[in-house]
Design an enzyme around this catalytic site. Structure first.
Site, mmCIF file in Angstrom:
data_model
loop_
_atom_site.group_PDB
_atom_site.id
_atom_site.type_symbol
_atom_site.label_atom_id
_atom_site.label_comp_id
_atom_site.label_asym_id
_atom_site.label_seq_id
_atom_site.Cartn_x
_atom_site.Cartn_y
_atom_site.Cartn_z
ATOM 1 N N HIS A 62 -3.821 -1.107 13.691
ATOM 2 C CA HIS A 62 -2.862 -2.063 13.127
ATOM 3 C C HIS A 62 -1.687 -2.241 14.080
ATOM 4 C CE1 HIS A 62 -4.875 -1.460 9.199
ATOM 5 N NE2 HIS A 62 -4.350 -2.623 8.891
ATOM 6 N N HIS A 63 -0.885 -3.273 13.783
ATOM 7 C CA HIS A 63 0.358 -3.538 14.502
ATOM 8 C C HIS A 63 1.334 -2.368 14.357
ATOM 9 C CE1 HIS A 63 2.177 -4.430 10.564
ATOM 10 N NE2 HIS A 63 1.004 -4.978 10.299
ATOM 11 N N THR B 183 0.847 -1.204 0.000
ATOM 12 C CA THR B 183 0.000 0.000 0.000
ATOM 13 C C THR B 183 0.884 1.257 0.000
ATOM 14 O OG1 THR B 183 -0.141 -0.301 2.399
ATOM 15 C CG2 THR B 183 -1.998 -1.074 1.096
ATOM 16 N N ASN C 142 -6.741 -4.096 -0.029
ATOM 17 C CA ASN C 142 -6.993 -5.204 0.887
ATOM 18 C C ASN C 142 -7.544 -6.383 0.084
ATOM 19 O OD1 ASN C 142 -8.134 -6.941 2.942
ATOM 20 N ND2 ASN C 142 -7.778 -5.223 4.324
ATOM 21 N N GLY D 293 -4.293 1.671 3.710
ATOM 22 C CA GLY D 293 -4.948 1.714 2.396
ATOM 23 C C GLY D 293 -6.410 1.302 2.521
ATOM 24 N N LYS E 197 3.599 -1.390 11.073
ATOM 25 C CA LYS E 197 3.025 -0.874 9.823
ATOM 26 C C LYS E 197 3.651 0.478 9.493
ATOM 27 C CE LYS E 197 -1.316 -0.101 7.398
ATOM 28 N NZ LYS E 197 -0.801 -0.759 6.192
#
Ligand SMILES: NC(=O)c1ccc[n+]([C@@H]2O[C@H](COP(=O)([O-])OP(=O)(O)OC[C@H]3O[C@@H](n4cnc5c(N)ncnc54)[C@H](O)[C@@H]3O)[C@@H](O)[C@H]2O)c1
Length: 248
Positions: A135-136, A77, A102, A145, A139
């Site tokens: 998110h983790h 992304t 995704n 995205g 990232k």
């Protein structure tokens, strides 16, 4: 099918496991430590490339696939400012590129239903719409995205919002940012632990909250979608995304 994996990190490894289980052969695996192996000759040994590397390396990798005449599926992304240029190059050179912010089927259903929800909710002006993504911490990009695609879907159906704006937050879903321009759709990005990806659309009023959420439990859904795209793409020319492969 012979597959070249451009990017052999968390996603590359997940795709490799699934590809082998489905009887495919991985003929090339590239990460930052073996870039010398990334040659036109090696790329031409594959039927398709699957690209999950970094926002800084994806554009040159796509160009190498065009040069090698190799169909390429791109999951990386945060390169979309180069999209128009690469689309032109792809079409001029008669190549094939499949991209998706995704690849999970569930997230693509989520995109679809989030647009339907926006179409209904535009009539209920007491609600403020926003998008949260979690998110983790590894990232590299924010917003995700997936959050951008979700926001663009809402914007296409919701006249009160004309653009999106991103805010990095340090707690999950803090109170709405009152400084945000009301014509801007707020995307909050929160990074924590090893979360593979959670996206929530909120419609909040003074009296209640409506939440619509997709939670990825692992990376397997992304890997399965990317592999399905790699099986679907060879033989087709041009630019494709999930809507071309799925029937919704
Ligand atoms: N579209 C989707 O469904 C989806 C799902 C998950 C992740 N992603 C995106 O995919 C990308 C990769 O995610 P990840 O979690 O696997 O990251 P990661 O950091 O685990 O892996 C990235 C890999 O790229 C390698 N790399 C560095 N330079 C390279 C180069 N020049 N050529 C090839 N490889 C190179 C690194 O060595 C590493 O192995 C990110 O942009 C992420 O946002 C997309």
């Amino acid at each position: 099918m012979k597959i070249a994996l451009l990017g052999y990190g968390k996603m590359g490894k997940e795709i490799e496991a699934l590809a082998i289980a489905k009887g495919h052969e991985v003929v090339l695996k590239i990460n930052e430590h073996n870039l010398n192996d990334l040659t036109l000759e090696n790329l031409r040994k594959a039927d398709v490339a699957i690209e999950f590397s970094t926002p800084h390396t994806v554009v040159s990798n796509i160009r190498m696939c065009f040069e090698a005449g190799l169909p390429v599926v791109v999951g990386t992304t945060a390169w979309y400012e180069h999209f128009d240029m690469l689309k032109k190059e792809c079409e001029e050179k008669g190549q094939s590129l499949f991209y998706a912010t995704n690849f999970s089927i569930g997230v693509n259903l989520f995109f679809h239903f989030s647009k339907q929800l926006a179409k209904m909710m535009k009539h209920y002006t007491a609600y403020e719409v926003s998008v949260d993504e979690v998110h983790h911490t590894h990232k590299l990009d924010a917003p995700s995205g997936t959050a951008i695609t979700t926001a663009e879907g809402i914007l296409s159906e919701y006249p009160a919002k004309s653009s999106w704006v991103n805010q990095i937050v340090t707690t999950e879903h803090p109170a709405a940012d009152t400084t945000a321009n009301s014509a801007e759709l707020l995307i909050r990005s929160y990074r924590t632990d090893e979360v593979p990806g959670t996206h929530t659309v909120y419609y909040e009023s003074e009296v209640d909250t409506i939440e619509f959420r997709h939670t990825a439990h692992s990376r397997k859904g992304f890997a399965a979608g990317a592999l399905a795209a790699a099986e679907w793409l060879p033989g087709k020319k041009g630019i494709f995304t999930m809507n071309d492969m799925l029937s919704f």
